[in-house]
Design a protein around this motif. Structure first.
Motif, PDB file in Angstrom:
ATOM      1  N   TYR A  47       2.934   6.175 -11.308  1.00 44.67           N
ATOM      2  CA  TYR A  47       3.415   7.591 -10.447  1.00 44.67           C
ATOM      3  C   TYR A  47       4.838   7.184  -9.691  1.00 44.67           C
ATOM      4  CZ  TYR A  47       0.683   5.213  -6.941  1.00 44.67           C
ATOM      5  OH  TYR A  47      -0.155   4.663  -6.296  1.00 44.67           O
ATOM      6  N   TRP A  57      10.387   3.503  -2.651  1.00 48.87           N
ATOM      7  CA  TRP A  57      10.130   2.244  -2.435  1.00 48.87           C
ATOM      8  C   TRP A  57      11.236   1.792  -1.529  1.00 48.87           C
ATOM      9  CZ3 TRP A  57       6.146  -1.096  -4.063  1.00 48.87           C
ATOM     10  CH2 TRP A  57       6.528  -2.483  -3.976  1.00 48.87           C
ATOM     11  N   TYR A  99       8.315  -2.562 -15.156  1.00 52.37           N
ATOM     12  CA  TYR A  99       8.523  -2.580 -13.450  1.00 52.37           C
ATOM     13  C   TYR A  99      10.214  -1.945 -13.336  1.00 52.37           C
ATOM     14  CZ  TYR A  99       4.510  -5.728 -13.387  1.00 52.37           C
ATOM     15  OH  TYR A  99       3.229  -6.165 -13.380  1.00 52.37           O
ATOM     16  N   GLU A 145       2.405   1.202 -11.513  1.00 49.90           N
ATOM     17  CA  GLU A 145       1.341   2.112 -10.819  1.00 49.90           C
ATOM     18  C   GLU A 145       1.244   3.341 -11.647  1.00 49.90           C
ATOM     19  OE1 GLU A 145       3.069  -0.720  -8.235  1.00 49.90           O
ATOM     20  OE2 GLU A 145       3.959   0.779  -9.106  1.00 49.90           O
ATOM     21  N   HIS A 182       0.678  -1.264   0.014  1.00 41.79           N
ATOM     22  CA  HIS A 182       0.118   0.027  -0.104  1.00 41.79           C
ATOM     23  C   HIS A 182       0.901   1.292   0.145  1.00 41.79           C
ATOM     24  CE1 HIS A 182      -3.492   2.491   0.799  1.00 41.79           C
ATOM     25  NE2 HIS A 182      -2.985   3.153   1.900  1.00 41.79           N
ATOM     26  N   HIS A 237       4.835   9.194  -3.103  1.00 40.04           N
ATOM     27  CA  HIS A 237       4.179   8.219  -2.370  1.00 40.04           C
ATOM     28  C   HIS A 237       5.344   7.217  -1.983  1.00 40.04           C
ATOM     29  CE1 HIS A 237       0.235   9.447  -4.149  1.00 40.04           C
ATOM     30  NE2 HIS A 237      -0.334   8.710  -3.452  1.00 40.04           N
ATOM     31  N   ILE A 293       7.549   6.089  -6.756  1.00 41.69           N
ATOM     32  CA  ILE A 293       7.150   5.526  -5.472  1.00 41.69           C
ATOM     33  C   ILE A 293       8.458   5.662  -4.857  1.00 41.69           C
ATOM     34  CG2 ILE A 293       6.289   3.831  -4.055  1.00 41.69           C
ATOM     35  CD1 ILE A 293       4.354   3.047  -6.053  1.00 41.69           C
TER      36      ILE A 293
END
Length: 292
Positions: A229, A233, A172, A227, A136, A145, A231
């Motif tokens: 955008y 990670w 990816y 996604e 999430h 994010h 992230i």
């Protein structure tokens, strides 16, 4: 054994567990266990080695939630500090206990498992695991994010000494690079079971878990994936040695996912791969496997 007691501020006051706590975003778990042990006990410790990785679930019906926790268990040695109690914190006492003394205490199930003691009915486990997404992403303080995910990967070898790798699909993070087979654990799933499942899905191989080799922690501050955008990670990845006793031509079962190809590499072929064509966890895990 050094144990800490849950205070009245916790959901299970009076229950004892190993010292430790949550990994902050981007934090190496080796640093987490040092930081959290100091906060909960007043002692400074150094990490001596990784013992195990396990998962547990805890149902909190009064809050309407079920918590899945992936736990990294380390052996540490005390460097200094003074054992202290804490007021108004989630844990209030830190005490040394012999194994016989620990048997008489109400222990968090993961702590009982780590100490090879019977677990009491401290945590209420759900009858079945809820269905949740694998990660999430939430807005971070820097505007990006951010997401944190635990995963399990295999350094899988066959009787000829070949190593099994997968290629990251387009779209990816790390597209085109060679990667270890494996991936994120499902809700309620143990890391070892997740790894064997992912091995079949990604490569068509059936493996046998041999040993835990280590845990890697990598952060990609602006990872762009499907996604759409960026992230921030943070991946925490356990990697295991896995034996494939009856290797077969690799087949990718998860069509349209993050794996585009799977292939066996001989030792010379693996050595010839430029490091920039390997994902970070792959390079780290292969080196650890060779040292072990």
């Amino acid at each position: 054994m050094l144990l800490v007691r849950a205070s009245s501020r916790s959901g299970t006051p009076g229950v004892w567990s190993l010292p430790g706590g949550a990994v902050d975003h981007g934090e190496d778990p080796n640093h987490t266990v040092v930081r959290e042990t100091a906060a909960e006990t007043g002692l400074s410790v150094s990490v001596a080695g990784l013992i195990d990785v396990l998962a547990d679930m805890r149902s909190l019906p009064q809050r309407g939630v079920t918590i899945h926790t992936d736990r990294l268990l380390y052996r540490v040695s005390v460097r200094g500090g003074t054992l202290c109690d804490r007021i108004g914190q989630p844990t209030d006492l830190a005490r040394w206990h012999s194994l016989d003394e620990a048997k008489q205490l109400p222990l968090r199930p993961f702590t009982a498992q780590a100490l090879e003691l019977p677990a009491g009915p401290i945590d209420l486990c759900p009858e079945e695991a809820p269905d949740f997404p694998s990660f999430h992403a939430v807005p971070g303080p820097d505007g990006l994010h951010r997401a944190q995910r635990f995963a399990a990967y295999a350094v899988a070898t066959d009787p000829a000494g070949r190593v099994l790798l997968t290629r990251v699909a387009d779209g990816y993070p790390g597209a085109g690079c060679w990667h270890l087979p494996g991936g994120g654990t499902d809700y309620g799933e143990q890391p070892g079971a997740a790894l064997i499942r992912e091995l079949v899905e990604e490569t068509g191989q059936r493996g046998r878990l041999i040993e835990l080799l280590g845990v890697a922690s990598h952060r990609d501050a602006a990872s762009l994936g499907p996604e759409g955008y960026p992230i921030d990670w943070h991946g925490v990845r356990a990697f295991y040695r896995v034996a494939v006793d009856a290797p077969a031509p690799p087949t990718v079962g998860d069509i349209g996912g993050s794996t585009s190809e799977a292939r066996w590499f001989g030792p010379d072929e693996l050595d010839a791969l430029p490091v920039e064509r390997l994902t970070e966890v792959t390079a780290e895990a292969v080196q650890a496997a060779r040292r072990a």
